[in-house]
Design an enzyme around this catalytic site. Sequence first.
Site, PDB file in Angstrom:
ATOM      1  N   SER A 101       3.616  -1.998  10.411  1.00 59.05           N
ATOM      2  CA  SER A 101       5.067  -2.088  10.607  1.00 59.05           C
ATOM      3  C   SER A 101       5.608  -3.481  10.290  1.00 59.05           C
ATOM      4  O   SER A 101       6.524  -3.969  10.957  1.00 59.05           O
ATOM      5  CB  SER A 101       5.455  -1.659  12.022  1.00 59.05           C
ATOM      6  OG  SER A 101       5.065  -0.311  12.249  1.00 59.05           O
ATOM      7  N   LYS A 122       0.164   4.235  -0.252  1.00 55.45           N
ATOM      8  CA  LYS A 122      -0.457   5.423   0.372  1.00 55.45           C
ATOM      9  C   LYS A 122      -0.207   6.646  -0.516  1.00 55.45           C
ATOM     10  O   LYS A 122      -0.190   6.509  -1.735  1.00 55.45           O
ATOM     11  CB  LYS A 122       0.075   5.608   1.804  1.00 55.45           C
ATOM     12  CG  LYS A 122      -0.074   4.310   2.635  1.00 55.45           C
ATOM     13  CD  LYS A 122       0.127   4.498   4.103  1.00 55.45           C
ATOM     14  CE  LYS A 122      -0.081   3.162   4.812  1.00 55.45           C
ATOM     15  NZ  LYS A 122       0.013   3.268   6.264  1.00 55.45           N
ATOM     16  N   GLY A 132       2.811   2.385  10.828  1.00 50.60           N
ATOM     17  CA  GLY A 132       3.781   3.460  10.674  1.00 50.60           C
ATOM     18  C   GLY A 132       4.477   3.847  11.971  1.00 50.60           C
ATOM     19  O   GLY A 132       5.142   4.875  12.046  1.00 50.60           O
ATOM     20  N   GLU A 149      -5.305  -4.662  10.592  1.00 48.68           N
ATOM     21  CA  GLU A 149      -4.253  -3.672  10.783  1.00 48.68           C
ATOM     22  C   GLU A 149      -4.490  -2.918  12.088  1.00 48.68           C
ATOM     23  O   GLU A 149      -5.280  -1.963  12.121  1.00 48.68           O
ATOM     24  CB  GLU A 149      -4.257  -2.665   9.619  1.00 48.68           C
ATOM     25  CG  GLU A 149      -4.028  -3.294   8.272  1.00 48.68           C
ATOM     26  CD  GLU A 149      -3.421  -2.288   7.289  1.00 48.68           C
ATOM     27  OE1 GLU A 149      -2.353  -2.600   6.754  1.00 48.68           O
ATOM     28  OE2 GLU A 149      -3.994  -1.208   7.087  1.00 48.68           O
ATOM     29  N   GLU A 178      -6.710   4.933   7.866  1.00 55.33           N
ATOM     30  CA  GLU A 178      -6.454   6.346   7.551  1.00 55.33           C
ATOM     31  C   GLU A 178      -7.670   6.975   6.869  1.00 55.33           C
ATOM     32  O   GLU A 178      -7.973   8.149   7.078  1.00 55.33           O
ATOM     33  CB  GLU A 178      -5.192   6.456   6.681  1.00 55.33           C
ATOM     34  CG  GLU A 178      -3.937   6.168   7.514  1.00 55.33           C
ATOM     35  CD  GLU A 178      -2.792   5.514   6.767  1.00 55.33           C
ATOM     36  OE1 GLU A 178      -2.762   5.566   5.526  1.00 55.33           O
ATOM     37  OE2 GLU A 178      -1.913   4.932   7.438  1.00 55.33           O
ATOM     38  N   HIS A 233      -9.385   1.395   4.895  1.00 54.35           N
ATOM     39  CA  HIS A 233      -8.122   1.604   5.610  1.00 54.35           C
ATOM     40  C   HIS A 233      -8.359   2.563   6.772  1.00 54.35           C
ATOM     41  O   HIS A 233      -9.136   3.516   6.652  1.00 54.35           O
ATOM     42  CB  HIS A 233      -7.057   2.154   4.659  1.00 54.35           C
ATOM     43  CG  HIS A 233      -5.683   2.076   5.252  1.00 54.35           C
ATOM     44  ND1 HIS A 233      -5.233   2.990   6.169  1.00 54.35           N
ATOM     45  CD2 HIS A 233      -4.697   1.162   5.107  1.00 54.35           C
ATOM     46  CE1 HIS A 233      -4.014   2.642   6.553  1.00 54.35           C
ATOM     47  NE2 HIS A 233      -3.666   1.539   5.923  1.00 54.35           N
ATOM     48  N   ASN A 290       0.881  -1.174   0.000  1.00 54.14           N
ATOM     49  CA  ASN A 290       0.000   0.000   0.000  1.00 54.14           C
ATOM     50  C   ASN A 290       0.914   1.218   0.000  1.00 54.14           C
ATOM     51  O   ASN A 290       1.507   1.548   1.022  1.00 54.14           O
ATOM     52  CB  ASN A 290      -0.900  -0.023   1.248  1.00 54.14           C
ATOM     53  CG  ASN A 290      -1.744   1.232   1.374  1.00 54.14           C
ATOM     54  OD1 ASN A 290      -1.794   2.056   0.461  1.00 54.14           O
ATOM     55  ND2 ASN A 290      -2.404   1.387   2.512  1.00 54.14           N
TER      56      ASN A 290
HETATM   57  P1  13P Z   1       3.165   0.406   7.653  1.00 51.87           P
HETATM   58  O1  13P Z   1       3.653  -0.889   7.068  1.00 51.87           O
HETATM   59  O2  13P Z   1       3.906   1.601   7.124  1.00 51.87           O
HETATM   60  O3  13P Z   1       3.075   0.363   9.142  1.00 51.87           O
HETATM   61  O4  13P Z   1       1.655   0.587   7.113  1.00 51.87           O
HETATM   62  C1  13P Z   1       0.782  -0.456   7.217  1.00 51.87           C
HETATM   63  C2  13P Z   1      -0.437  -0.105   6.464  1.00 51.87           C
HETATM   64  O5  13P Z   1      -1.184   0.788   6.829  1.00 51.87           O
HETATM   65  C3  13P Z   1      -0.718  -0.833   5.226  1.00 51.87           C
HETATM   66  O6  13P Z   1      -1.992  -0.563   4.756  1.00 51.87           O
END
Ligand code: 13P
Length: 249
Positions: free
Chosen positions: A212, A11, A172, A166, A96, A94, A9
Site C-alpha cells: 500500500s 501483478k 492491497g 512486503e 502471492e 512474492h 509490480n
Molecule cells: P500494493 O501496493 O497494491 O499494496 O501491492 C504491493 C505489492 O505486493 C507489490 O509487490
Amino acid sequence: MRKNIVAGNWKMNKNLQEGVALAAELKEKVSNPNCDVIIGTPFIHLATVAELLKDSPIAVAAENCADHTSGAYTGEVSAEMVASTGATYCIIGHSERRTYYGETYEILREKVQLALANNLRPIFCIGEVKEEREANRQNEVVKAQLEGSVFNLSAEEFGKLVIAYEPVWAIGTGLTATPEQAQEIHAYIRSLIAEKYGNEVADNTSILYGGSCNAKNAVGLFANPDIDGGLIGGASLKADDFCAIISAF
Ligand code: 13P
C-alpha cells in the site's frame, strides 16, 4: 553505495494493449529520475515493453520464472526465456506466489539461482503475515525466508539481489507499515545481511518497502536510512500515481 529504486509490480493486470499503452506513457513521463525505475509486467508484455523502453531509464522485470531450466513443464516460463525478452530483473518469492502457488523455500532457491545464471537480478520478496506481526514474530519470519532461499548464495551472487520487504497485511489492504515499523525491520534485515556477508555487501543492498505504498506515504517511508525505495502494486497501474512515487526521491 546502494541505489534507490522504485519498482512497479503490475501483478495480473493489463492486457497487452493496455500494458503497452501504460509503458509508453511512463516512457514519456519518466525522464531523469532521481532513482532507478523498474516495471514488473506479466510475461506476455515483456518483449514488447522491453523493446519499447530500450532507450529509456526504465528497466523491465518479470514477476516470476520457472524453477527448472527447460523442458516438459507446460505453461512455465524459464529464466532464460525471460532474459531473452530484454528484461533484466525478476521478482521472486512474492507472497502471492508463496501463498497461492505453494512456492517453498526450496523452489525459490532454485528460481533465484536460475535467474542469476541468466543474468537476471532477482527482486526477492520477504515479509510476515498479520498473525505473525501480531505475535511480534516478524523478525524470525524474514530471517527464515532469507536463510531458506538466498543465504546459500556467494557474496558476489547475493550482491546482485534487491530485497523487497512486503508485510503481507499491508499488501492491497490500504494498511501501510508506519515509517518507524518499516525502518526497524529494514535495519534488522540489513543487520542479517551484514552478519552473513559483511558490512560492505549489506551497505550495498537495496531494500525496498512494499505494501500500500502511494505518493502520500512514500516520502515518509523513503526518508528513512534503511528504506531504499518501494515495490509498488496498485499505484503502479496508473502512470501519474507511479510517477508521483518516483518523485518522492
Ligand atoms: P500494493 O501496493 O497494491 O499494496 O501491492 C504491493 C505489492 O505486493 C507489490 O509487490
